[in-house]
Design a protein around this motif. Structure first.
Motif, PDB file in Angstrom:
ATOM      1  N   GLY A 245       0.771  -1.237   0.000  1.00  0.00           N
ATOM      2  CA  GLY A 245       0.000   0.000   0.000  1.00  0.00           C
ATOM      3  C   GLY A 245       0.800   1.284   0.000  1.00  0.00           C
ATOM      4  N   LEU A 246       2.093   1.202  -0.262  1.00  0.00           N
ATOM      5  CA  LEU A 246       2.913   2.413  -0.247  1.00  0.00           C
ATOM      6  C   LEU A 246       3.013   3.076  -1.616  1.00  0.00           C
ATOM      7  N   GLY A 247       2.509   2.411  -2.648  1.00  0.00           N
ATOM      8  CA  GLY A 247       2.420   3.003  -3.977  1.00  0.00           C
ATOM      9  C   GLY A 247       3.737   3.500  -4.519  1.00  0.00           C
ATOM     10  N   THR A 248       3.720   4.725  -5.089  1.00  0.00           N
ATOM     11  CA  THR A 248       4.918   5.286  -5.712  1.00  0.00           C
ATOM     12  C   THR A 248       6.013   5.594  -4.696  1.00  0.00           C
ATOM     13  N   ALA A 249       5.647   5.707  -3.426  1.00  0.00           N
ATOM     14  CA  ALA A 249       6.651   5.973  -2.393  1.00  0.00           C
ATOM     15  C   ALA A 249       7.611   4.797  -2.238  1.00  0.00           C
ATOM     16  N   ALA A 250       7.209   3.624  -2.741  1.00  0.00           N
ATOM     17  CA  ALA A 250       8.053   2.427  -2.603  1.00  0.00           C
ATOM     18  C   ALA A 250       9.420   2.626  -3.238  1.00  0.00           C
ATOM     19  N   VAL A 251       9.464   3.309  -4.381  1.00  0.00           N
ATOM     20  CA  VAL A 251      10.736   3.537  -5.074  1.00  0.00           C
ATOM     21  C   VAL A 251      11.642   4.436  -4.243  1.00  0.00           C
ATOM     22  N   VAL A 252      11.055   5.503  -3.694  1.00  0.00           N
ATOM     23  CA  VAL A 252      11.832   6.440  -2.874  1.00  0.00           C
ATOM     24  C   VAL A 252      12.354   5.740  -1.626  1.00  0.00           C
ATOM     25  N   ILE A 253      11.504   4.944  -0.989  1.00  0.00           N
ATOM     26  CA  ILE A 253      11.909   4.220   0.223  1.00  0.00           C
ATOM     27  C   ILE A 253      13.017   3.228  -0.108  1.00  0.00           C
ATOM     28  N   GLY A 254      12.852   2.508  -1.206  1.00  0.00           N
ATOM     29  CA  GLY A 254      13.871   1.548  -1.621  1.00  0.00           C
ATOM     30  C   GLY A 254      15.217   2.206  -1.890  1.00  0.00           C
ATOM     31  N   SER A 255      15.179   3.450  -2.390  1.00  0.00           N
ATOM     32  CA  SER A 255      16.428   4.152  -2.711  1.00  0.00           C
ATOM     33  C   SER A 255      17.214   4.544  -1.468  1.00  0.00           C
ATOM     34  N   LEU A 256      16.592   4.455  -0.289  1.00  0.00           N
ATOM     35  CA  LEU A 256      17.301   4.766   0.959  1.00  0.00           C
ATOM     36  C   LEU A 256      18.295   3.673   1.333  1.00  0.00           C
ATOM     37  N   PHE A 257      18.113   2.482   0.770  1.00  0.00           N
ATOM     38  CA  PHE A 257      18.980   1.355   1.115  1.00  0.00           C
ATOM     39  C   PHE A 257      20.447   1.647   0.813  1.00  0.00           C
ATOM     40  N   GLY A 258      20.729   2.157  -0.402  1.00  0.00           N
ATOM     41  CA  GLY A 258      22.105   2.411  -0.812  1.00  0.00           C
ATOM     42  C   GLY A 258      22.833   3.405   0.083  1.00  0.00           C
ATOM     43  N   PRO A 259      22.259   4.615   0.289  1.00  0.00           N
ATOM     44  CA  PRO A 259      22.916   5.579   1.181  1.00  0.00           C
ATOM     45  C   PRO A 259      23.100   5.044   2.602  1.00  0.00           C
ATOM     46  N   ALA A 260      22.139   4.271   3.109  1.00  0.00           N
ATOM     47  CA  ALA A 260      22.264   3.714   4.461  1.00  0.00           C
ATOM     48  C   ALA A 260      23.410   2.704   4.519  1.00  0.00           C
ATOM     49  N   GLN A 261      23.583   1.962   3.430  1.00  0.00           N
ATOM     50  CA  GLN A 261      24.665   0.981   3.353  1.00  0.00           C
ATOM     51  C   GLN A 261      26.023   1.675   3.424  1.00  0.00           C
ATOM     52  N   VAL A 262      26.161   2.767   2.674  1.00  0.00           N
ATOM     53  CA  VAL A 262      27.408   3.543   2.690  1.00  0.00           C
ATOM     54  C   VAL A 262      27.603   4.212   4.048  1.00  0.00           C
ATOM     55  N   ALA A 263      26.502   4.747   4.616  1.00  0.00           N
ATOM     56  CA  ALA A 263      26.578   5.441   5.907  1.00  0.00           C
ATOM     57  C   ALA A 263      27.075   4.514   7.012  1.00  0.00           C
ATOM     58  N   SER A 264      26.648   3.244   6.968  1.00  0.00           N
ATOM     59  CA  SER A 264      27.067   2.308   8.014  1.00  0.00           C
ATOM     60  C   SER A 264      28.576   2.099   7.987  1.00  0.00           C
ATOM     61  N   ARG A 265      29.151   2.079   6.795  1.00  0.00           N
ATOM     62  CA  ARG A 265      30.593   1.891   6.661  1.00  0.00           C
ATOM     63  C   ARG A 265      31.347   3.136   7.126  1.00  0.00           C
ATOM     64  N   LEU A 266      30.771   4.320   6.846  1.00  0.00           N
ATOM     65  CA  LEU A 266      31.385   5.567   7.302  1.00  0.00           C
ATOM     66  C   LEU A 266      31.332   5.664   8.821  1.00  0.00           C
ATOM     67  N   ILE A 267      30.192   5.279   9.390  1.00  0.00           N
ATOM     68  CA  ILE A 267      30.044   5.280  10.851  1.00  0.00           C
ATOM     69  C   ILE A 267      31.053   4.326  11.481  1.00  0.00           C
ATOM     70  N   ASN A 268      31.251   3.173  10.863  1.00  0.00           N
ATOM     71  CA  ASN A 268      32.205   2.208  11.401  1.00  0.00           C
ATOM     72  C   ASN A 268      33.633   2.732  11.361  1.00  0.00           C
ATOM     73  N   ILE A 269      33.977   3.475  10.294  1.00  0.00           N
ATOM     74  CA  ILE A 269      35.314   4.065  10.197  1.00  0.00           C
ATOM     75  C   ILE A 269      35.547   5.057  11.333  1.00  0.00           C
ATOM     76  N   VAL A 270      34.524   5.870  11.634  1.00  0.00           N
ATOM     77  CA  VAL A 270      34.673   6.933  12.632  1.00  0.00           C
ATOM     78  C   VAL A 270      34.547   6.406  14.059  1.00  0.00           C
ATOM     79  N   PHE A 271      33.552   5.534  14.289  1.00  0.00           N
ATOM     80  CA  PHE A 271      33.238   5.127  15.657  1.00  0.00           C
ATOM     81  C   PHE A 271      33.502   3.656  15.976  1.00  0.00           C
ATOM     82  N   GLY A 272      33.804   2.857  14.952  1.00  0.00           N
ATOM     83  CA  GLY A 272      33.863   1.416  15.176  1.00  0.00           C
ATOM     84  C   GLY A 272      35.245   0.845  15.395  1.00  0.00           C
ATOM     85  N   LYS A 273      36.226   1.686  15.719  1.00  0.00           N
ATOM     86  CA  LYS A 273      37.603   1.213  15.858  1.00  0.00           C
ATOM     87  C   LYS A 273      37.760   0.167  16.951  1.00  0.00           C
TER      88      LYS A 273
END
Length: 400
Positions: A245-273
Protein backbone atom coordinates in the motif's frame (compact mmCIF):
# COMPACT_ATOMS: atom_id res chain seq x y z
CA UNK A 1 44.59 -6.36 16.37
CA UNK A 2 46.20 -2.90 16.25
CA UNK A 3 46.08 -1.43 12.78
CA UNK A 4 48.88 0.38 10.99
CA UNK A 5 48.60 2.93 8.20
CA UNK A 6 46.14 1.88 5.50
CA UNK A 7 47.69 1.63 1.97
CA UNK A 8 45.58 4.40 0.43
CA UNK A 9 46.83 3.93 -3.14
CA UNK A 10 45.92 0.25 -3.25
CA UNK A 11 42.58 0.78 -1.48
CA UNK A 12 41.62 3.55 -3.95
CA UNK A 13 42.65 1.45 -6.96
CA UNK A 14 40.67 -1.54 -5.68
CA UNK A 15 37.77 0.78 -4.84
CA UNK A 16 37.55 1.87 -8.48
CA UNK A 17 37.74 -1.71 -9.74
CA UNK A 18 35.04 -2.78 -7.27
CA UNK A 19 32.69 -0.02 -8.45
CA UNK A 20 33.24 -1.10 -12.06
CA UNK A 21 33.18 -4.80 -11.20
CA UNK A 22 29.92 -4.73 -9.28
CA UNK A 23 28.39 -2.09 -11.55
CA UNK A 24 29.07 -3.89 -14.84
CA UNK A 25 28.80 -7.51 -13.72
CA UNK A 26 25.91 -7.34 -11.24
CA UNK A 27 23.91 -4.14 -10.74
CA UNK A 28 23.44 -3.31 -14.42
CA UNK A 29 21.71 -6.63 -15.16
CA UNK A 30 18.31 -5.66 -13.70
CA UNK A 31 18.29 -2.52 -15.90
CA UNK A 32 19.30 -4.35 -19.08
CA UNK A 33 17.19 -7.48 -18.52
CA UNK A 34 13.99 -6.26 -20.30
CA UNK A 35 15.98 -5.45 -23.46
CA UNK A 36 17.74 -8.82 -23.28
CA UNK A 37 14.39 -10.61 -22.90
CA UNK A 38 12.87 -8.83 -25.92
CA UNK A 39 15.89 -9.39 -28.13
CA UNK A 40 16.29 -13.10 -27.29
CA UNK A 41 12.49 -13.67 -27.28
CA UNK A 42 12.38 -14.78 -23.67
CA UNK A 43 10.21 -13.82 -20.75
CA UNK A 44 11.73 -11.63 -18.06
CA UNK A 45 11.34 -14.55 -15.64
CA UNK A 46 13.41 -16.78 -17.92
CA UNK A 47 16.17 -14.17 -18.17
CA UNK A 48 16.35 -13.88 -14.39
CA UNK A 49 16.21 -17.67 -14.16
CA UNK A 50 19.38 -17.86 -16.28
CA UNK A 51 20.93 -15.19 -14.04
CA UNK A 52 20.04 -17.15 -10.88
CA UNK A 53 21.59 -20.34 -12.28
CA UNK A 54 24.73 -18.41 -13.19
CA UNK A 55 24.91 -16.95 -9.67
CA UNK A 56 24.65 -20.48 -8.25
CA UNK A 57 27.41 -21.87 -10.47
CA UNK A 58 29.53 -18.79 -9.84
CA UNK A 59 29.08 -19.36 -6.12
CA UNK A 60 30.26 -22.96 -6.40
CA UNK A 61 33.42 -21.79 -8.17
CA UNK A 62 34.38 -19.55 -5.22
CA UNK A 63 36.17 -22.37 -3.36
CA UNK A 64 38.45 -23.12 -6.30
CA UNK A 65 39.09 -19.41 -6.87
CA UNK A 66 40.02 -18.98 -3.20
CA UNK A 67 42.59 -21.77 -3.39
CA UNK A 68 44.12 -20.23 -6.50
CA UNK A 69 44.43 -16.88 -4.72
CA UNK A 70 46.50 -18.54 -2.00
CA UNK A 71 48.61 -20.35 -4.62
CA UNK A 72 49.39 -17.58 -7.16
CA UNK A 73 48.25 -14.42 -5.37
CA UNK A 74 44.92 -12.56 -5.28
CA UNK A 75 46.09 -9.73 -7.56
CA UNK A 76 47.12 -12.28 -10.21
CA UNK A 77 43.67 -13.89 -10.04
CA UNK A 78 42.05 -10.43 -10.27
CA UNK A 79 44.13 -9.56 -13.36
CA UNK A 80 43.03 -12.76 -15.10
CA UNK A 81 39.47 -12.19 -13.85
CA UNK A 82 39.32 -8.72 -15.43
CA UNK A 83 40.41 -10.19 -18.76
CA UNK A 84 37.79 -12.96 -18.46
CA UNK A 85 35.11 -10.42 -17.49
CA UNK A 86 35.88 -8.28 -20.53
CA UNK A 87 35.84 -11.26 -22.89
CA UNK A 88 32.62 -12.73 -21.49
CA UNK A 89 30.87 -9.34 -21.59
CA UNK A 90 31.83 -9.19 -25.26
CA UNK A 91 30.50 -12.75 -25.69
CA UNK A 92 27.21 -11.65 -24.07
CA UNK A 93 27.01 -8.77 -26.54
CA UNK A 94 27.57 -11.07 -29.50
CA UNK A 95 25.44 -14.04 -28.37
CA UNK A 96 22.90 -14.92 -31.08
CA UNK A 97 20.98 -17.48 -29.04
CA UNK A 98 19.86 -18.23 -25.49
CA UNK A 99 22.36 -21.11 -25.26
CA UNK A 100 25.37 -18.90 -26.03
CA UNK A 101 24.00 -16.15 -23.79
CA UNK A 102 23.55 -18.61 -20.89
CA UNK A 103 27.13 -19.87 -21.26
CA UNK A 104 28.41 -16.28 -21.36
CA UNK A 105 26.46 -15.27 -18.24
CA UNK A 106 27.75 -18.31 -16.33
CA UNK A 107 31.34 -17.44 -17.28
CA UNK A 108 30.61 -13.85 -16.31
CA UNK A 109 29.62 -14.88 -12.79
CA UNK A 110 32.75 -17.03 -12.48
CA UNK A 111 34.81 -13.98 -13.44
CA UNK A 112 32.87 -11.94 -10.85
CA UNK A 113 34.23 -14.16 -8.10
CA UNK A 114 37.73 -13.42 -9.39
CA UNK A 115 37.44 -9.62 -9.23
CA UNK A 116 34.87 -8.64 -6.59
CA UNK A 117 35.06 -8.35 -2.79
CA UNK A 118 36.27 -11.89 -2.04
CA UNK A 119 39.38 -11.37 -4.19
CA UNK A 120 39.88 -7.72 -3.20
CA UNK A 121 39.81 -8.59 0.51
CA UNK A 122 42.39 -11.32 -0.09
CA UNK A 123 44.62 -8.86 -1.97
CA UNK A 124 44.54 -6.48 1.01
CA UNK A 125 45.34 -9.31 3.44
CA UNK A 126 48.27 -10.37 1.23
CA UNK A 127 49.62 -6.82 1.04
CA UNK A 128 49.54 -6.21 4.80
CA UNK A 129 47.65 -8.56 7.14
CA UNK A 130 48.02 -6.15 10.05
CA UNK A 131 46.18 -3.24 8.41
CA UNK A 132 43.79 -5.42 6.38
CA UNK A 133 40.72 -5.04 8.62
CA UNK A 134 40.79 -1.24 8.36
CA UNK A 135 41.60 -1.41 4.66
CA UNK A 136 38.57 -3.66 4.10
CA UNK A 137 36.33 -1.12 5.84
CA UNK A 138 37.60 1.73 3.62
CA UNK A 139 37.28 -0.43 0.50
CA UNK A 140 33.64 -1.33 1.21
CA UNK A 141 32.92 2.37 1.77
CA UNK A 142 34.13 3.15 -1.76
CA UNK A 143 32.59 0.03 -3.32
CA UNK A 144 29.21 0.88 -1.79
CA UNK A 145 28.70 3.51 -4.49
CA UNK A 146 28.56 0.89 -7.28
CA UNK A 147 24.76 0.70 -7.46
CA UNK A 148 24.36 4.47 -6.99
CA UNK A 149 26.67 5.07 -9.98
CA UNK A 150 25.84 2.21 -12.34
CA UNK A 151 22.04 2.05 -12.07
CA UNK A 152 21.66 5.56 -13.54
CA UNK A 153 24.58 5.03 -15.98
CA UNK A 154 22.97 1.86 -17.33
CA UNK A 155 19.54 3.51 -17.58
CA UNK A 156 20.99 6.57 -19.35
CA UNK A 157 23.02 4.50 -21.82
CA UNK A 158 19.85 2.60 -22.78
CA UNK A 159 18.53 5.83 -24.34
CA UNK A 160 21.37 5.90 -26.88
CA UNK A 161 22.72 2.33 -27.05
CA UNK A 162 21.32 -1.20 -27.23
CA UNK A 163 22.01 -3.66 -24.41
CA UNK A 164 24.57 -5.37 -26.63
CA UNK A 165 26.48 -2.11 -27.18
CA UNK A 166 26.33 -1.35 -23.46
CA UNK A 167 27.89 -4.73 -22.71
CA UNK A 168 30.72 -3.81 -25.11
CA UNK A 169 31.28 -0.52 -23.27
CA UNK A 170 31.37 -2.45 -19.97
CA UNK A 171 33.81 -4.95 -21.49
CA UNK A 172 36.12 -2.07 -22.38
CA UNK A 173 35.97 -0.70 -18.82
CA UNK A 174 37.08 -4.06 -17.42
CA UNK A 175 39.87 -4.46 -19.95
CA UNK A 176 41.16 -0.88 -20.14
CA UNK A 177 40.76 0.23 -16.49
CA UNK A 178 40.42 -2.76 -14.16
CA UNK A 179 42.94 -5.16 -15.69
CA UNK A 180 45.87 -2.66 -15.66
CA UNK A 181 45.07 -1.61 -12.08
CA UNK A 182 45.00 -5.23 -10.90
CA UNK A 183 48.27 -5.88 -12.75
CA UNK A 184 49.80 -2.83 -11.06
CA UNK A 185 48.77 -4.13 -7.63
CA UNK A 186 50.29 -7.49 -8.56
CA UNK A 187 53.58 -5.79 -9.51
CA UNK A 188 53.62 -3.93 -6.17
CA UNK A 189 53.29 -7.23 -4.34
CA UNK A 190 56.16 -8.78 -6.29
CA UNK A 191 58.44 -5.78 -5.62
CA UNK A 192 57.55 -5.83 -1.91
CA UNK A 193 58.35 -9.53 -1.75
CA UNK A 194 61.70 -9.08 -3.48
CA UNK A 195 62.68 -6.07 -1.36
CA UNK A 196 61.66 -7.52 1.99
CA UNK A 197 64.52 -8.61 4.24
CA UNK A 198 62.40 -9.27 7.33
CA UNK A 199 60.07 -12.22 7.92
CA UNK A 200 56.57 -11.35 6.78
CA UNK A 201 54.09 -10.54 9.55
CA UNK A 202 51.02 -12.74 9.76
CA UNK A 203 47.80 -12.55 11.74
CA UNK A 204 47.19 -15.43 14.15
CA UNK A 205 43.48 -16.18 14.47
CA UNK A 206 41.51 -15.98 17.71
CA UNK A 207 40.05 -19.48 17.34
CA UNK A 208 42.22 -22.32 18.74
CA UNK A 209 43.44 -24.79 16.12
CA UNK A 210 41.33 -27.69 17.42
CA UNK A 211 38.14 -25.61 17.20
CA UNK A 212 38.69 -24.13 13.74
CA UNK A 213 36.68 -26.69 11.78
CA UNK A 214 33.58 -26.29 13.95
CA UNK A 215 33.89 -22.49 13.89
CA UNK A 216 34.33 -22.52 10.11
CA UNK A 217 31.10 -24.47 9.64
CA UNK A 218 29.15 -22.22 12.02
CA UNK A 219 30.41 -18.95 10.49
CA UNK A 220 29.79 -20.18 6.92
CA UNK A 221 26.29 -21.26 7.96
CA UNK A 222 25.62 -17.87 9.59
CA UNK A 223 26.81 -15.83 6.59
CA UNK A 224 24.86 -18.08 4.20
CA UNK A 225 21.61 -17.71 6.16
CA UNK A 226 22.02 -13.95 6.51
CA UNK A 227 22.91 -13.70 2.82
CA UNK A 228 19.76 -15.63 1.92
CA UNK A 229 17.66 -13.34 4.13
CA UNK A 230 19.11 -10.21 2.57
CA UNK A 231 19.01 -11.43 -1.05
CA UNK A 232 15.36 -12.49 -0.72
CA UNK A 233 14.29 -9.06 0.51
CA UNK A 234 16.43 -7.00 -1.88
CA UNK A 235 15.20 -8.83 -4.98
CA UNK A 236 11.60 -7.93 -4.16
CA UNK A 237 11.98 -4.74 -2.09
CA UNK A 238 10.31 -2.14 -4.33
CA UNK A 239 7.37 -4.28 -5.61
CA UNK A 240 6.92 -5.69 -2.08
CA UNK A 241 6.64 -2.20 -0.57
CA UNK A 242 4.25 -1.23 -3.33
CA UNK A 243 2.05 -4.26 -2.68
CA UNK A 244 1.49 -3.36 0.98
CA UNK A 245 0.00 0.00 0.00
CA UNK A 246 2.91 2.41 -0.25
CA UNK A 247 2.42 3.00 -3.98
CA UNK A 248 4.92 5.29 -5.71
CA UNK A 249 6.65 5.97 -2.39
CA UNK A 250 8.05 2.43 -2.60
CA UNK A 251 10.74 3.54 -5.07
CA UNK A 252 11.83 6.44 -2.87
CA UNK A 253 11.91 4.22 0.22
CA UNK A 254 13.87 1.55 -1.62
CA UNK A 255 16.43 4.15 -2.71
CA UNK A 256 17.30 4.77 0.96
CA UNK A 257 18.98 1.35 1.12
CA UNK A 258 22.10 2.41 -0.81
CA UNK A 259 22.92 5.58 1.18
CA UNK A 260 22.26 3.71 4.46
CA UNK A 261 24.66 0.98 3.35
CA UNK A 262 27.41 3.54 2.69
CA UNK A 263 26.58 5.44 5.91
CA UNK A 264 27.07 2.31 8.01
CA UNK A 265 30.59 1.89 6.66
CA UNK A 266 31.39 5.57 7.30
CA UNK A 267 30.04 5.28 10.85
CA UNK A 268 32.21 2.21 11.40
CA UNK A 269 35.31 4.06 10.20
CA UNK A 270 34.67 6.93 12.63
CA UNK A 271 33.24 5.13 15.66
CA UNK A 272 33.86 1.42 15.18
CA UNK A 273 37.60 1.21 15.86
CA UNK A 274 37.08 -0.66 19.13
CA UNK A 275 34.35 -2.96 17.83
CA UNK A 276 35.65 -6.47 17.12
CA UNK A 277 34.74 -8.33 13.88
CA UNK A 278 32.53 -10.86 15.78
CA UNK A 279 30.62 -7.93 17.31
CA UNK A 280 30.28 -6.35 13.83
CA UNK A 281 28.79 -9.58 12.48
CA UNK A 282 26.27 -9.73 15.31
CA UNK A 283 25.30 -6.06 14.87
CA UNK A 284 24.81 -6.52 11.11
CA UNK A 285 22.49 -9.51 11.63
CA UNK A 286 20.54 -7.74 14.39
CA UNK A 287 19.97 -4.67 12.20
CA UNK A 288 18.71 -6.76 9.26
CA UNK A 289 16.34 -8.80 11.43
CA UNK A 290 15.17 -5.69 13.30
CA UNK A 291 14.40 -3.98 9.97
CA UNK A 292 12.28 -6.92 8.78
CA UNK A 293 10.39 -7.01 12.10
CA UNK A 294 9.70 -3.26 11.84
CA UNK A 295 8.14 -3.73 8.40
CA UNK A 296 6.17 -6.73 9.66
CA UNK A 297 4.76 -4.70 12.54
CA UNK A 298 4.21 -1.37 10.75
CA UNK A 299 2.67 -2.55 7.46
CA UNK A 300 1.89 0.41 5.19
CA UNK A 301 2.89 3.03 7.81
CA UNK A 302 5.39 5.23 5.96
CA UNK A 303 7.83 5.92 8.86
CA UNK A 304 8.00 2.19 9.57
CA UNK A 305 8.88 1.41 5.94
CA UNK A 306 11.57 4.11 5.99
CA UNK A 307 13.04 2.63 9.19
CA UNK A 308 12.96 -0.82 7.56
CA UNK A 309 14.96 0.34 4.52
CA UNK A 310 17.51 2.21 6.65
CA UNK A 311 18.03 -0.72 9.05
CA UNK A 312 18.40 -3.11 6.13
CA UNK A 313 20.97 -0.82 4.48
CA UNK A 314 22.93 -0.33 7.70
CA UNK A 315 22.99 -4.07 8.35
CA UNK A 316 24.00 -4.89 4.78
CA UNK A 317 26.84 -2.38 4.83
CA UNK A 318 28.29 -3.75 8.07
CA UNK A 319 27.80 -7.32 6.82
CA UNK A 320 30.08 -6.64 3.83
CA UNK A 321 32.83 -5.52 6.23
CA UNK A 322 32.30 -8.56 8.46
CA UNK A 323 32.61 -10.94 5.48
CA UNK A 324 36.18 -9.76 5.03
CA UNK A 325 37.32 -8.98 8.58
CA UNK A 326 35.72 -11.83 10.56
CA UNK A 327 37.54 -14.71 8.79
CA UNK A 328 40.85 -12.83 9.25
CA UNK A 329 40.12 -12.27 12.95
CA UNK A 330 39.00 -15.84 13.63
CA UNK A 331 41.33 -17.90 11.44
CA UNK A 332 44.30 -15.62 10.68
CA UNK A 333 45.95 -14.59 7.43
CA UNK A 334 47.44 -17.96 6.41
CA UNK A 335 45.14 -19.63 3.89
CA UNK A 336 42.80 -16.60 3.93
CA UNK A 337 41.86 -17.01 0.26
CA UNK A 338 40.78 -20.64 0.63
CA UNK A 339 38.85 -19.89 3.83
CA UNK A 340 36.90 -16.96 2.36
CA UNK A 341 36.39 -18.95 -0.84
CA UNK A 342 34.59 -21.72 1.06
CA UNK A 343 32.47 -19.18 2.91
CA UNK A 344 31.60 -17.33 -0.29
CA UNK A 345 30.63 -20.58 -2.01
CA UNK A 346 28.11 -21.40 0.72
CA UNK A 347 26.76 -17.84 0.85
CA UNK A 348 26.43 -17.30 -2.90
CA UNK A 349 25.07 -20.75 -3.72
CA UNK A 350 22.32 -20.45 -1.10
CA UNK A 351 21.63 -16.78 -1.92
CA UNK A 352 21.14 -17.56 -5.61
CA UNK A 353 17.85 -19.31 -4.85
CA UNK A 354 16.60 -16.68 -2.39
CA UNK A 355 14.63 -14.47 -4.83
CA UNK A 356 12.75 -17.47 -6.25
CA UNK A 357 12.14 -19.01 -2.80
CA UNK A 358 10.80 -15.76 -1.33
CA UNK A 359 8.57 -15.20 -4.37
CA UNK A 360 7.14 -18.72 -4.04
CA UNK A 361 6.64 -18.24 -0.30
CA UNK A 362 4.74 -14.98 -0.81
CA UNK A 363 2.39 -16.72 -3.25
CA UNK A 364 1.76 -19.73 -1.01
CA UNK A 365 1.76 -18.37 2.57
CA UNK A 366 1.48 -14.60 2.07
CA UNK A 367 3.83 -11.68 2.66
CA UNK A 368 3.53 -11.52 6.45
CA UNK A 369 4.39 -15.18 7.02
CA UNK A 370 7.21 -14.95 4.46
CA UNK A 371 8.71 -11.96 6.27
CA UNK A 372 8.38 -13.76 9.60
CA UNK A 373 10.14 -16.85 8.21
CA UNK A 374 12.89 -14.64 6.80
CA UNK A 375 13.33 -12.91 10.16
CA UNK A 376 13.60 -16.33 11.82
CA UNK A 377 16.44 -17.32 9.48
CA UNK A 378 18.18 -14.07 10.36
CA UNK A 379 17.69 -14.75 14.07
CA UNK A 380 19.38 -18.15 13.68
CA UNK A 381 22.36 -16.40 12.07
CA UNK A 382 22.56 -14.04 15.09
CA UNK A 383 22.73 -17.04 17.42
CA UNK A 384 25.46 -18.61 15.24
CA UNK A 385 27.59 -15.45 15.27
CA UNK A 386 27.20 -15.13 19.05
CA UNK A 387 28.26 -18.77 19.48
CA UNK A 388 31.47 -18.14 17.55
CA UNK A 389 32.16 -14.87 19.38
CA UNK A 390 31.91 -16.63 22.74
CA UNK A 391 34.32 -19.36 21.60
CA UNK A 392 37.12 -16.84 20.92
CA UNK A 393 39.60 -17.30 23.75
CA UNK A 394 41.64 -14.22 22.91
CA UNK A 395 41.82 -11.48 20.25
CA UNK A 396 43.68 -12.14 17.01
CA UNK A 397 47.39 -11.31 17.24
CA UNK A 398 50.18 -10.38 14.86
CA UNK A 399 53.30 -12.53 14.53
CA UNK A 400 56.45 -11.82 12.56
Amino acid sequence: MHSRKVPADIVCALGLTQIIGYGTLYYSFSILAPGIANDLRLSLTQVFGVFSVSLFIGGLSATCIGKQMDRVGAATVMTVGSALAGLTLALCAWSPSIAIFAIAIILLEVSSGMVQYQAAFAALVEHDPKSASRSITYLTLIGGFASTIFWPISATLLHVLSWREIFLVFAALNLILCMPLHFWIRSLGKKAGEASIRPRETVIGAIPTHARRRAMVIVSFAFALLGFTLAAILAHMVPMLGSIGLGTAAVVIGSLFGPAQVASRLINIVFGKNLSPPALAVVSAVLIVFGILILLASGDWLPGAVAFAICLGLGSGINSIAQGSLPLYLFGSDGYGAITGKMAAARLALGAGAPFAFSAAMESIGLSMSLAANALLGAISIAAFVTVAVSCRQPATVKA
